[in-house]
Design a protein around this motif. Sequence first.
Motif, PDB file in Angstrom:
ATOM      1  N   LYS A  49      42.238  17.028   3.159  1.00 41.55           N
ATOM      2  CA  LYS A  49      42.348  16.609   1.661  1.00 41.55           C
ATOM      3  C   LYS A  49      42.234  15.211   1.453  1.00 41.55           C
ATOM      4  O   LYS A  49      41.964  14.712   0.445  1.00 41.55           O
ATOM      5  N   GLU A  75      38.895  14.220   1.564  1.00 40.87           N
ATOM      6  CA  GLU A  75      38.118  14.639  -0.095  1.00 40.87           C
ATOM      7  C   GLU A  75      38.680  13.459  -1.183  1.00 40.87           C
ATOM      8  O   GLU A  75      37.716  13.225  -1.748  1.00 40.87           O
ATOM      9  N   ARG A  76      39.965  13.082  -0.915  1.00 37.78           N
ATOM     10  CA  ARG A  76      40.160  12.028  -1.910  1.00 37.78           C
ATOM     11  C   ARG A  76      39.456  10.874  -1.970  1.00 37.78           C
ATOM     12  O   ARG A  76      39.301  10.238  -2.997  1.00 37.78           O
ATOM     13  N   GLN A 102      36.513  10.338  -0.639  1.00 39.57           N
ATOM     14  CA  GLN A 102      35.304  10.611  -1.222  1.00 39.57           C
ATOM     15  C   GLN A 102      35.150  10.748  -2.537  1.00 39.57           C
ATOM     16  O   GLN A 102      34.271  10.084  -3.236  1.00 39.57           O
ATOM     17  N   SER A 103      36.092  11.399  -3.105  1.00 37.30           N
ATOM     18  CA  SER A 103      36.073  11.582  -4.823  1.00 37.30           C
ATOM     19  C   SER A 103      36.455  10.610  -5.531  1.00 37.30           C
ATOM     20  O   SER A 103      35.997  10.286  -6.715  1.00 37.30           O
ATOM     21  N   GLN A 104      37.880   9.797  -5.174  1.00 42.07           N
ATOM     22  CA  GLN A 104      38.308   8.872  -6.009  1.00 42.07           C
ATOM     23  C   GLN A 104      38.120   7.617  -5.443  1.00 42.07           C
ATOM     24  O   GLN A 104      38.691   6.472  -6.253  1.00 42.07           O
ATOM     25  N   GLY A 105      38.173   7.415  -4.160  1.00 41.47           N
ATOM     26  CA  GLY A 105      37.688   5.889  -3.601  1.00 41.47           C
ATOM     27  C   GLY A 105      38.909   5.435  -2.760  1.00 41.47           C
ATOM     28  O   GLY A 105      39.904   6.079  -3.004  1.00 41.47           O
ATOM     29  N   GLN A 142      42.483   4.145  -4.925  1.00 44.19           N
ATOM     30  CA  GLN A 142      43.573   5.031  -5.477  1.00 44.19           C
ATOM     31  C   GLN A 142      44.062   5.728  -4.335  1.00 44.19           C
ATOM     32  O   GLN A 142      45.351   6.143  -4.231  1.00 44.19           O
ATOM     33  N   PHE A 143      43.418   5.986  -3.075  1.00 46.33           N
ATOM     34  CA  PHE A 143      43.992   6.730  -1.870  1.00 46.33           C
ATOM     35  C   PHE A 143      45.053   5.642  -1.382  1.00 46.33           C
ATOM     36  O   PHE A 143      46.150   6.170  -0.986  1.00 46.33           O
ATOM     37  N   ASP A 203      46.937   3.429  -3.044  1.00 49.26           N
ATOM     38  CA  ASP A 203      47.789   3.277  -3.947  1.00 49.26           C
ATOM     39  C   ASP A 203      48.980   4.498  -3.732  1.00 49.26           C
ATOM     40  O   ASP A 203      50.186   4.365  -3.841  1.00 49.26           O
ATOM     41  N   GLU A 204      48.690   5.633  -3.106  1.00 49.34           N
ATOM     42  CA  GLU A 204      49.238   6.706  -3.055  1.00 49.34           C
ATOM     43  C   GLU A 204      49.871   6.575  -1.619  1.00 49.34           C
ATOM     44  O   GLU A 204      50.997   6.967  -1.570  1.00 49.34           O
ATOM     45  N   TYR A 262      43.192  -1.832   0.705  1.00 58.51           N
ATOM     46  CA  TYR A 262      42.017  -1.906   0.006  1.00 58.51           C
ATOM     47  C   TYR A 262      40.837  -2.392   0.544  1.00 58.51           C
ATOM     48  O   TYR A 262      39.852  -1.822   0.229  1.00 58.51           O
TER      49      TYR A 262
END
Length: 265
Positions: free
Chosen positions: A134, A137-138, A140-143, A146-147, A149-150, A176
């Motif tokens: 997961k 996938e995050r 790859q899809s969100q950059g 954002q990953f 940041d979480e 980052y």
Amino acid sequence: MTKIEIQKEFHLHIGDSGKGEAVILLHGFCGSNQYWSDVVPQLQQQYRVITPDLRGHGKSAAPKGAYTIEQMADDIIALADRLELDKFVLIGHSLGGYVTLSVAQRFAHRLHGFGLIHSTGYADSEQAKENRLKAVERIQSQGIVQFVDELVPKLFNPDKLEEHKASVHRALEIGYHTPPQGAIGAALAMREREDRTAVMTATKLPLLLVAGDKDQVVPAERLFTTEGPHVSQILLSEVGHMGMMEKPEEMAQVIGRFMESCPQH
């Protein structure tokens, strides 16, 4: 800071300061050698402190595709060879701990001692393996931003986030700059790593285990799986998964005392 070519078209970026017996400090996932920047000044007064950016992290090369923990461990041995270090102490934080255990399993003769900081000898559970996919996938899809940041706020003691605001911000900035393909490669390496608790149980080398009592990622019971006269178990109070940033002076003291316990010959 130095760029060391390990093999053709592959380099590791390292910090290298101080003189004396060598200790190599490895950072965690989506980190860099800057994780150790508050610890190094204290240690370098007595020791040679080497802080690499792991494969896929910081300013080191970030090949595409899945990595393996063994591959990342081989990078560290190749680095030691390039630096002409016959023997050294190796200490790894989180992901860096998994790399450390692979070195200890296959290259124990190169170590004076080794340590795990907020890490574990256990393999990923099935749920954790699913979570790695997961994460990929995050990214790859969100950059990566954002990953990260979480991810990063969960690494600190949740009760002290305001107190550690500057460190959290620094960890975010470090994260980052992780190349997305590097984060993906390392996530897949962690997913496929083997259980190495037996390496910790079998070793006769000095072994340092440092946990945080507020760690939401690797609770102490997943790290403190080995006891013995050669094992130092340290539980840091009011610390999450980032002891080197949350309590850097205490972390430096712990590592310094461990260095003193390692036979340097």
